[in-house]
Scaffold this motif. Sequence first.
Motif, PDB file in Angstrom:
ATOM      1  N   ASP A  99       0.811  -1.211   0.000  1.00 22.61           N
ATOM      2  CA  ASP A  99       0.000   0.000   0.000  1.00 22.61           C
ATOM      3  C   ASP A  99       0.847   1.266   0.000  1.00 22.61           C
ATOM      4  O   ASP A  99       2.073   1.222   0.129  1.00 22.61           O
ATOM      5  CB  ASP A  99      -0.934   0.013   1.223  1.00 22.61           C
ATOM      6  CG  ASP A  99      -0.230  -0.430   2.506  1.00 22.61           C
ATOM      7  OD1 ASP A  99       0.975  -0.156   2.651  1.00 22.61           O
ATOM      8  OD2 ASP A  99      -0.880  -1.050   3.356  1.00 22.61           O
ATOM      9  N   GLU A 100       0.164   2.394  -0.133  1.00 28.12           N
ATOM     10  CA  GLU A 100       0.780   3.717  -0.066  1.00 28.12           C
ATOM     11  C   GLU A 100      -0.322   4.733   0.230  1.00 28.12           C
ATOM     12  O   GLU A 100      -1.469   4.574  -0.198  1.00 28.12           O
ATOM     13  CB  GLU A 100       1.467   4.061  -1.384  1.00 28.12           C
ATOM     14  CG  GLU A 100       2.060   5.465  -1.469  1.00 28.12           C
ATOM     15  CD  GLU A 100       3.160   5.744  -0.450  1.00 28.12           C
ATOM     16  OE1 GLU A 100       2.799   5.942   0.736  1.00 28.12           O
ATOM     17  OE2 GLU A 100       4.339   5.764  -0.839  1.00 28.12           O
ATOM     18  N   TYR A 101       0.041   5.736   1.019  1.00 22.60           N
ATOM     19  CA  TYR A 101      -0.897   6.844   1.253  1.00 22.60           C
ATOM     20  C   TYR A 101      -1.172   7.580  -0.061  1.00 22.60           C
ATOM     21  O   TYR A 101      -0.353   7.586  -0.977  1.00 22.60           O
ATOM     22  CB  TYR A 101      -0.315   7.827   2.267  1.00 22.60           C
ATOM     23  CG  TYR A 101      -0.256   7.311   3.684  1.00 22.60           C
ATOM     24  CD1 TYR A 101      -1.415   7.172   4.441  1.00 22.60           C
ATOM     25  CD2 TYR A 101       0.963   6.977   4.271  1.00 22.60           C
ATOM     26  CE1 TYR A 101      -1.362   6.703   5.747  1.00 22.60           C
ATOM     27  CE2 TYR A 101       1.032   6.510   5.571  1.00 22.60           C
ATOM     28  CZ  TYR A 101      -0.136   6.380   6.302  1.00 22.60           C
ATOM     29  OH  TYR A 101      -0.079   5.911   7.584  1.00 22.60           O
ATOM     30  N   TYR A 102      -2.353   8.212  -0.110  1.00 19.29           N
ATOM     31  CA  TYR A 102      -2.695   9.005  -1.294  1.00 19.29           C
ATOM     32  C   TYR A 102      -3.346  10.321  -0.854  1.00 19.29           C
ATOM     33  O   TYR A 102      -4.275  10.297  -0.043  1.00 19.29           O
ATOM     34  CB  TYR A 102      -3.672   8.245  -2.197  1.00 19.29           C
ATOM     35  CG  TYR A 102      -4.023   9.004  -3.454  1.00 19.29           C
ATOM     36  CD1 TYR A 102      -3.247   8.881  -4.594  1.00 19.29           C
ATOM     37  CD2 TYR A 102      -5.099   9.891  -3.477  1.00 19.29           C
ATOM     38  CE1 TYR A 102      -3.551   9.609  -5.754  1.00 19.29           C
ATOM     39  CE2 TYR A 102      -5.413  10.622  -4.612  1.00 19.29           C
ATOM     40  CZ  TYR A 102      -4.633  10.471  -5.749  1.00 19.29           C
ATOM     41  OH  TYR A 102      -4.936  11.207  -6.874  1.00 19.29           O
ATOM     42  N   PRO A 103      -2.891  11.449  -1.415  1.00 23.44           N
ATOM     43  CA  PRO A 103      -1.710  11.598  -2.278  1.00 23.44           C
ATOM     44  C   PRO A 103      -0.424  11.553  -1.449  1.00 23.44           C
ATOM     45  O   PRO A 103      -0.430  11.839  -0.264  1.00 23.44           O
ATOM     46  CB  PRO A 103      -1.927  12.970  -2.898  1.00 23.44           C
ATOM     47  CG  PRO A 103      -2.682  13.736  -1.850  1.00 23.44           C
ATOM     48  CD  PRO A 103      -3.589  12.727  -1.200  1.00 23.44           C
ATOM     49  N   MET A 104       0.671  11.215  -2.122  1.00 18.75           N
ATOM     50  CA  MET A 104       1.947  11.114  -1.421  1.00 18.75           C
ATOM     51  C   MET A 104       3.102  11.191  -2.420  1.00 18.75           C
ATOM     52  O   MET A 104       3.152  10.430  -3.388  1.00 18.75           O
ATOM     53  CB  MET A 104       2.036   9.787  -0.642  1.00 18.75           C
ATOM     54  CG  MET A 104       3.296   9.627   0.173  1.00 18.75           C
ATOM     55  SD  MET A 104       3.523  10.917   1.428  1.00 18.75           S
ATOM     56  CE  MET A 104       2.059  10.662   2.447  1.00 18.75           C
ATOM     57  N   LEU A 105       4.016  12.123  -2.184  1.00 19.78           N
ATOM     58  CA  LEU A 105       5.219  12.231  -3.002  1.00 19.78           C
ATOM     59  C   LEU A 105       6.234  11.196  -2.548  1.00 19.78           C
ATOM     60  O   LEU A 105       6.386  10.959  -1.332  1.00 19.78           O
ATOM     61  CB  LEU A 105       5.817  13.638  -2.901  1.00 19.78           C
ATOM     62  CG  LEU A 105       4.950  14.783  -3.444  1.00 19.78           C
ATOM     63  CD1 LEU A 105       5.584  16.128  -3.106  1.00 19.78           C
ATOM     64  CD2 LEU A 105       4.765  14.637  -4.949  1.00 19.78           C
ATOM     65  N   PRO A 106       6.942  10.565  -3.454  1.00 19.79           N
ATOM     66  CA  PRO A 106       7.878   9.503  -3.061  1.00 19.79           C
ATOM     67  C   PRO A 106       9.004   9.984  -2.145  1.00 19.79           C
ATOM     68  O   PRO A 106       9.518   9.213  -1.339  1.00 19.79           O
ATOM     69  CB  PRO A 106       8.421   8.986  -4.395  1.00 19.79           C
ATOM     70  CG  PRO A 106       8.135  10.066  -5.383  1.00 19.79           C
ATOM     71  CD  PRO A 106       6.893  10.748  -4.910  1.00 19.79           C
ATOM     72  N   GLU A 107       9.389  11.274  -2.261  1.00 21.09           N
ATOM     73  CA  GLU A 107      10.477  11.782  -1.422  1.00 21.09           C
ATOM     74  C   GLU A 107      10.005  12.231  -0.041  1.00 21.09           C
ATOM     75  O   GLU A 107      10.816  12.576   0.829  1.00 21.09           O
ATOM     76  CB  GLU A 107      11.202  12.945  -2.118  1.00 21.09           C
ATOM     77  CG  GLU A 107      10.321  14.143  -2.416  1.00 21.09           C
ATOM     78  CD  GLU A 107       9.636  14.069  -3.772  1.00 21.09           C
ATOM     79  OE1 GLU A 107       9.156  15.122  -4.240  1.00 21.09           O
ATOM     80  OE2 GLU A 107       9.588  12.961  -4.352  1.00 21.09           O
ATOM     81  N   HIS A 110       6.970  10.609   4.846  1.00 24.46           N
ATOM     82  CA  HIS A 110       5.860   9.709   5.148  1.00 24.46           C
ATOM     83  C   HIS A 110       5.631   8.679   4.053  1.00 24.46           C
ATOM     84  O   HIS A 110       4.791   7.800   4.202  1.00 24.46           O
ATOM     85  CB  HIS A 110       4.583  10.508   5.361  1.00 24.46           C
ATOM     86  CG  HIS A 110       4.728  11.625   6.344  1.00 24.46           C
ATOM     87  ND1 HIS A 110       5.120  11.417   7.644  1.00 24.46           N
ATOM     88  CD2 HIS A 110       4.547  12.965   6.210  1.00 24.46           C
ATOM     89  CE1 HIS A 110       5.179  12.581   8.278  1.00 24.46           C
ATOM     90  NE2 HIS A 110       4.845  13.526   7.433  1.00 24.46           N
ATOM     91  N   SER A 111       6.366   8.804   2.965  1.00 25.92           N
ATOM     92  CA  SER A 111       6.161   7.921   1.822  1.00 25.92           C
ATOM     93  C   SER A 111       6.663   6.522   2.107  1.00 25.92           C
ATOM     94  O   SER A 111       7.737   6.326   2.685  1.00 25.92           O
ATOM     95  CB  SER A 111       6.893   8.491   0.603  1.00 25.92           C
ATOM     96  OG  SER A 111       7.017   7.526  -0.407  1.00 25.92           O
ATOM     97  N   PRO A 201       0.922  10.727  15.039  1.00 26.45           N
ATOM     98  CA  PRO A 201       2.184  11.222  15.596  1.00 26.45           C
ATOM     99  C   PRO A 201       3.263  11.454  14.554  1.00 26.45           C
ATOM    100  O   PRO A 201       3.965  12.470  14.588  1.00 26.45           O
ATOM    101  CB  PRO A 201       2.568  10.115  16.582  1.00 26.45           C
ATOM    102  CG  PRO A 201       1.292   9.483  16.972  1.00 26.45           C
ATOM    103  CD  PRO A 201       0.443   9.529  15.740  1.00 26.45           C
ATOM    104  N   SER A 202       3.419  10.521  13.610  1.00 28.27           N
ATOM    105  CA  SER A 202       4.481  10.685  12.618  1.00 28.27           C
ATOM    106  C   SER A 202       4.159  11.781  11.611  1.00 28.27           C
ATOM    107  O   SER A 202       5.052  12.290  10.935  1.00 28.27           O
ATOM    108  CB  SER A 202       4.726   9.365  11.883  1.00 28.27           C
ATOM    109  OG  SER A 202       3.563   8.949  11.197  1.00 28.27           O
ATOM    110  N   PHE A 203       2.895  12.167  11.516  1.00 29.68           N
ATOM    111  CA  PHE A 203       2.497  13.235  10.598  1.00 29.68           C
ATOM    112  C   PHE A 203       2.375  14.592  11.301  1.00 29.68           C
ATOM    113  O   PHE A 203       2.020  15.575  10.669  1.00 29.68           O
ATOM    114  CB  PHE A 203       1.155  12.900   9.943  1.00 29.68           C
ATOM    115  CG  PHE A 203       1.246  11.941   8.791  1.00 29.68           C
ATOM    116  CD1 PHE A 203       1.351  12.391   7.483  1.00 29.68           C
ATOM    117  CD2 PHE A 203       1.232  10.573   9.012  1.00 29.68           C
ATOM    118  CE1 PHE A 203       1.435  11.517   6.415  1.00 29.68           C
ATOM    119  CE2 PHE A 203       1.309   9.677   7.960  1.00 29.68           C
ATOM    120  CZ  PHE A 203       1.412  10.148   6.662  1.00 29.68           C
ATOM    121  N   GLY A 204       2.615  14.626  12.607  1.00 30.28           N
ATOM    122  CA  GLY A 204       2.503  15.883  13.334  1.00 30.28           C
ATOM    123  C   GLY A 204       1.067  16.286  13.581  1.00 30.28           C
ATOM    124  O   GLY A 204       0.747  17.463  13.679  1.00 30.28           O
TER     125      GLY A 204
END
Length: 654
Positions: A99-107, A110-111, A201-204
Motif C-alpha cells: 500500500d501507499e498513502y494518497y496523495p503522497m510524493l515519493p520523497e 511519510h512515503s 504522531p508521525s504526521f505531526g
Amino acid sequence: METQFNTLNENELGLNMENFLTDREFEHLNTTIYEDAKTGSKWIAQEIISLIKKRQQENKTVVLGLATGSSPLKVYEELIRAHKEDGLSFENVITFNLDEYYPMLPESVHSYVRFMKENLFDHIDIKEENTHLPDGTLSMEEVPEFCRNYELQIRQAGGIDIQLLGIGRTGHIGFNEPGSGIRSRTRMVTLDQLTRRDAAPSFGGINNVPRRAITMGVGSIMEARKILLMAWGNGKAPIIREAVEGPITESVPTTFLQEHPNVDVILDEAAAEKLTRIDFPWLVRDIVWTDAMIKKAVCHLSISLGKPVLKLTTEDYNEHGLDQLVTIYGPVHDINIKVFNMLQHTITGWPGGKPNADDSQRPERAQPESKRVLVFSPHPDDDVISMGGTIQRLVDQGHEVHIAYQTSGNIAVMDDDARRFAKFTKAFNDRFKISTQESCSLHKEIIGFLDMKETGDIDTPSVRSIKTSIRQEESIAACRYIGIEESRVHFLNLPFYETGRVKKLPLGDNDIQIITDIIQEIQPHQIYAAGDLADPHGTHRVCLDGIFAALNGLKNEESMQNCWVWLYRGAWHEWPINEIEMAVPMSPYQVLRKRKSIFYHESQKDGVVFQGSDSREFWQRAEERNKETAHLYNQLGLAEYEAMEAFVRYHFID
C-alpha cells in the motif's frame, strides 16, 4: 506472592510449556508465540532467506509481498544482516508492496517508497526495476488503471510466493479497513479514523494524515502462496484474538485469512496475551494450579459473574471450567478465602512501607523507615499521570523522592507552543532591556523556521531546545506542587530519543550508562518504572529496556541488594486485577490533587500530538482507569475506594 514481569514460566503460572505451545483449540490460524519481536522476526526472515536460496539454486525468481510500518522493521534488519554478513543476494527477488498513502510524493518522509528505501532496498542488491509500490502521485483519474496494471504485474511475475503482513488495530491488512470484502482487489480506499489516529504522531497531527490510500485488496493478498502475519506488543493483543479466534467477518478483514490454506501467525508474548490458551488456559487443558493461576481464575470468575469472591459457589466453579480446581483445593469456601486474602494484602496506604508495623502481609517492607525513592518517567509527565497519587503519599510520609525524566519529550510539543515561548522570551528580554545581538539572531532563526516549516520537517536544534525547556519547566512546576524540591528532579535526556522524529535510535550503551549513573548516585531503596508497554510509539519499551539493562549490570552491587523495583502503568492501560501486587488507594481529595499535578503539563493538554486512538486527555484516561481499578476491587468484595493506582514488582535479583 511475587509476580515476575513479562515472563511465562511453569513455576509461576503453572503452565506445562509443551501444552502451552500446542493447545490451540480456540485458534483458527496456525499461531506461534516467541519470547519477543526480535526472535519472531528472525524466524520470519529465515523463512524468506530459505526460499530465496532455494530459488537461486533452481535459477528462479522469488516474489515477495512486503509490508511497512513498525512491525516488519526487525525482519528487514535481519535480511540486511544476511546480505552484508552472509553474502545473501537479492538479485533474483521481485517485490510488491501492499500500500501507499494518497496523495503522497515519493520523497516525503511519510512515503512508503522512502520507507522501503531507507529500511531495506538501499542496503541490499535488489534491482530497482524489481521493486514495485503503489504510486501516490497519480491523478484520481489515473488510479483505476494503475491498480489494474499492478494486479497484472503481480500475475506476470508469477504471483506472490510469501506475503508479509502486519495487522492494524481495526483488523486491517494492507489498508483493507473494516468492510473490505474477501474478493476486493487493488484499489483506492478511505482510511478508518482509528488508522489515521495511529498514524497521527508521525504526521505531526491527525489533520496532516491523508484520508485515502492505494492498497492491494484482500483478494489480492489471499492469492499469495504463503502468508506470514506478525504482531508485536500488548496493543495488538485484543485484535489478534479476534483475528485468530473470532468468526470470519468483514468487520475484521484479517479473519479472512482463516480461509487461506497456508498462513502462519507469528507473535511475541505480549501480542499473544489475550489468546484463550494464554489468558484462560484452564479452559483448554489441565494445568498446575499455582497461587498466581488460582488468583487469576477466581478473579475472572468473580468479575464475569458479577459476584464477590466470598459469594462464589461450587456450582459457579463447576459450570465455568474450574471443577479441577475444586477437586484439588476444595472446598470452595477455602479457595474463596485464600484469594480474598491475597487481594486484601495488596492494598496499602503506605507505598514506602508502614513504620513499626508487621510487614509480613504487606506489599512493602517497613524498614528502612525513611526510604530513598527513584521514580523513572519515560516522558516528562508519565510520573504524575501514572502514579501521581502514590508519589504524593511517598512525599507526605517523609521519603526522599527523586524523579528521573528519561527523555526530553520535545517532539510532543506543538509548534505553536514553541513559537509562543520564543516570542515571550524575546518580549521579556526587550522589556528588561537585556536583548543581545545573539539572542535576536536566534529568535529570528527560530521564528523563521517555524513559519516556513512543512509537515515532516525535522526541528532545528534550537527549536528542539525550546520544546525541551517547555517540558522541563512544566515538570519542575508539577514536582514543586507535590512537594519535590528541584534538586531532586533529574533530566536524563537519553540520546536514543534525540532524533527530532518519531523514529528513534536503538537503545545504546550511552543510554544505559546514564541510567546506571543516576541509580548509583541516589542508591535507592525503591525504584518505580513504567511497565506500560501498550505505548504505541515504543518509547516506554525502550526506556524500560534501558532500566532492565542497568539493573542487570548493578545487581551484584551491595547497594542494590535492598532495592525493590515496582512497575506502574496508567497512560495507556492498566495491570490486570489478578497481577496487581500493590494497590494504593486515593481519596476524592487525592484524586483532585493528582489531576492538578497533571494540569501543570500544559503543553500536553487539549489535543496533543501523541493523542493515540483515545480521544480523552491523559488526566481523564488515568483517572478513569484508577477508578475502574478501585471498582474492580470493590466488585471482588473488597472495600470501596474512590480510585487506586496499581503496581507489579519486578525481581532483578534471583
